[in-house]
Motif scaffolding. Structure first.
Motif, PDB file in Angstrom:
ATOM      1  N   LYS A  83      11.655  68.474  22.015  1.00  0.00           N
ATOM      2  CA  LYS A  83      10.393  68.613  22.748  1.00  0.00           C
ATOM      3  C   LYS A  83       9.222  68.169  21.894  1.00  0.00           C
TER       4      LYS A  83
ATOM      5  N   LYS B 135      23.747  79.083  18.964  1.00  0.00           N
ATOM      6  CA  LYS B 135      22.671  79.192  19.957  1.00  0.00           C
ATOM      7  C   LYS B 135      21.318  78.874  19.328  1.00  0.00           C
ATOM      8  N   GLU B 136      21.115  79.390  18.107  1.00  0.00           N
ATOM      9  CA  GLU B 136      19.853  79.109  17.444  1.00  0.00           C
ATOM     10  C   GLU B 136      19.696  77.621  17.156  1.00  0.00           C
TER      11      GLU B 136
ATOM     12  N   LYS C  35      16.497  71.740  20.842  1.00  0.00           N
ATOM     13  CA  LYS C  35      15.657  71.568  22.024  1.00  0.00           C
ATOM     14  C   LYS C  35      14.178  71.544  21.642  1.00  0.00           C
ATOM     15  N   LEU C  36      13.812  72.468  20.745  1.00  0.00           N
ATOM     16  CA  LEU C  36      12.412  72.525  20.322  1.00  0.00           C
ATOM     17  C   LEU C  36      12.035  71.251  19.573  1.00  0.00           C
TER      18      LEU C  36
ATOM     19  N   GLU D 250      21.013  75.186  18.882  1.00  0.00           N
ATOM     20  CA  GLU D 250      20.722  74.514  20.155  1.00  0.00           C
ATOM     21  C   GLU D 250      19.259  74.678  20.536  1.00  0.00           C
ATOM     22  N   GLU D 251      18.752  75.908  20.370  1.00  0.00           N
ATOM     23  CA  GLU D 251      17.341  76.143  20.670  1.00  0.00           C
ATOM     24  C   GLU D 251      16.448  75.321  19.746  1.00  0.00           C
ATOM     25  N   LYS D 252      16.855  75.255  18.479  1.00  0.00           N
ATOM     26  CA  LYS D 252      16.076  74.492  17.517  1.00  0.00           C
ATOM     27  C   LYS D 252      16.076  73.006  17.873  1.00  0.00           C
TER      28      LYS D 252
END
Length: 558
Positions: free
Chosen positions: A321, A310-311, A317-318, A313-315
């Motif tokens: 972005k 999950k981390e 995405k960030l 994936e968030e990373k």
């Protein structure tokens, strides 16, 4: 013990018989009393036939015994040959053994060795031709195996081997004597004989841990020697002595590189696993402190993997972005530059139109409208020039040709002729140096990683300054290759790469028009490849900025 031994010896002399041999189980493993000790050369040792010999110490660099030690040995040997009874001899041998143990415990290694040796000499007459009582043999074996260990720890491997061999002449199945001789053989480099003695000892006592440990150690040494021999042969095939030529140098280098990369990956994997297990242990301790039940490593690893996923994936995405924002920012900057350049070109065209209008307003003395640069000739000048009226060409001359008024007139690069002038100056030497200096300044930092230029290969191409219609044009066309390294916060190189600038020319207007190729020469670790690749992209952008700075330097210089 002494009284029983004396009685048995009397019985043996009366019956002319010998006692059976036995192996003492207590001697199977080295005891605490048999630690590292140091002693001088042993003198007057017996060979297997019972003859008195002087033990050689050339292999062990032994020091000769002093004269006082020899006198003491002679005293003890003389005591053996006297009429003292067996009880007194055994008592003296036991006393000398205890003295040797006491000297060892107090660190007096030389005295411990002499005590063991004298104790063995005292019992010689009680075990001639190996016919002594069982108790005498047990005591003599203990003294000789202890003396063998003392010699071994002194670095006298050959002497230790000989003493252990004498012990085996008394009892060929004595495990301690086999172990001592095996260790001595190994010190002398005879691994085959050492292995043979150890296997024999292990067969007699399969549970002996010291013997097993020594066998494993010898096996590892044999494997290491084979690997070393193989490496030396490989070096012979890949490289000659004092020469860089090799039969399979390219292949060997590639295999070495792959093996190194594989070892690095395995090491990183092991370190990561070790780190994760430490984290799991900390988590278990924290749970127990909160009165919560501990979990298995598999359960914790599954939870952490999901959490890490999950981390990540968030990373991602960030990072996506941030990249989009950065691309949008660069896009807006490019648009602003294009608008600014377009505006500057529009201003130049307006100036040209205004100049054309100014040229059309000039009037001559006769009222004609002509170009601003048209110059009237005064009367004095006309007189100097003379008659310039066209005249008929002689028929004998070559046939006249019609003149095409629309064809452009050839003009030279004269200071007074501004229309249609072309002047060009070669500045390739200066431009190559300035371009290389700007590229060398390229660098990038991302997270804990930094990318810097290590080498700029020879730059190919030309550069010049041209003046066309009173306007300067900066013309260049270069190609080169940049080598760079990526290091972490400890200045350790984690990756290397190359950027090929295939065609960097004066018509390039933005980053998108630069023809740049990239490849890794040293691939980054799997664990940090995303961050290293992000650092590489920033470095590529820095190279593009260096190209722009070079263009600005070009404009400022000329």
């Amino acid at each position: 013990l002494a009284r029983r031994t004396a009685m048995n010896m009397n019985m043996n002399m009366n019956n002319d018989a010998t006692a059976p041999l036995a192996n003492n189980p207590a001697d199977a493993n080295p005891t605490a009393e048999e630690e590292d000790v140091k002693m001088e050369d042993a003198n007057n040792n017996q060979d297997p036939n019972g003859n008195t010999t002087s033990m050689s110490t050339s292999d062990d660099q032994a020091q000769p015994a002093t004269s006082s030690d020899d006198d003491e040995d002679d005293d003890y040997n003389e005591a053996v040959t006297t009429a003292e009874g067996a009880t007194d001899l055994i008592t003296k041998a036991l006393t000398l053994k205890e003295e040797g143990n006491a000297h060892f415990k107090s660190g007096e290694l030389d005295r411990a060795g002499r005590s063991y040796r004298r104790g063995a000499s005292t019992l010689k007459t009680l075990n001639e031709n190996n016919t002594g009582d069982e108790q005498v043999k047990v005591l003599l074996l203990s003294l000789q195996t202890n003396l063998s260990l003392v010699c071994l720890k002194q670095g006298k491997a050959a002497m230790s081997r000989d003493v252990a061999t004498k012990a085996l002449e008394i009892d060929e199945k004595n495990i301690k004597a086999l172990f001592r001789r095996a260790v001595a053989y190994r010190s002398l480099g005879n691994l085959d004989k050492a292995n043979k003695d150890l296997r024999k000892a292990l067969k007699l006592n399969p549970d002996n841990r010291e013997v097993k440990r020594e066998l494993i150690s010898i096996k590892k040494q044999v494997e290491a020697d084979k690997a070393k021999e193989k490496a030396s042969m490989s070096g012979f095939l890949t490289k000659k002595s004092g020469d860089s030529f090799g039969l399979y140098s390219d292949k060997a280098e590639e295999e070495t590189r792959k093996a190194k990369e594989k070892a690095e990956k395995e090491k990183a994997k092991e370190e990561a696993l070790k780190k994760r297990k430490l984290q799991w242990e900390d988590e278990c301790v924290a749970r127990m402190s909160r009165d919560e039940p501990a979990i298995t490593y598999e359960e914790w690893d599954k939870q952490e993997s999901e959490k890490q996923k999950k981390e990540d994936e968030e990373k991602k995405k960030l990072q996506k972005k941030l990249r989009q924002e950065e691309e949008e920012k660069r896009r807006r900057e490019r648009e602003e530059r294009r608008k600014k350049e377009k505006k500057e070109e529009s201003d130049d065209s307006d100036d040209e139109a205004a100049l054309q209008e100014l040229r059309g307003y000039k009037k001559t003395s006769d009222g004609r409208t002509t170009s601003y640069f048209t110059r009237e000739i005064a009367a004095e000048e006309k007189a100097l020039i003379g008659d310039i009226t066209p005249k008929m060409i002689n028929a004998n001359d070559c046939a006249p040709k019609p003149i095409n008024d629309k064809c452009p007139i050839s003009r030279s690069s004269s200071a007074w002729n501004t229309a249609g002038t072309w002047e060009e100056k070669d500045v390739s030497s200066w431009a190559r140096g300035a371009f290389k200096n700007r590229l060398s300044e390229s660098s990038a930092v991302y997270a804990e990683f930094a990318a810097v230029v290590t080498k700029v290969d020879s730059i190919s191409g030309d550069a010049s300054v041209a003046v066309v219609s009173s306007k300067k044009r900066y013309i260049f066309d270069f190609s080169t290759k940049i080598e760079f390294d990526v290091t972490d916060d400890t200045d350790e190189k984690v990756a290397s790469g190359e950027l090929k600038l295939i065609d960097i020319h004066s018509a390039s207007t933005d980053d998108d028009s630069y023809d740049i190729e990239f490849k890794w020469t040293k691939t980054p670790n799997v664990a940090n490849i995303d961050q290293v690749d992000a650092c590489r992209k920033l470095f590529t952008e820095s190279v593009c900025e260096s190209v722009k700075k070079f263009i600005q330097d070009f404009n400022n210089e000329y």
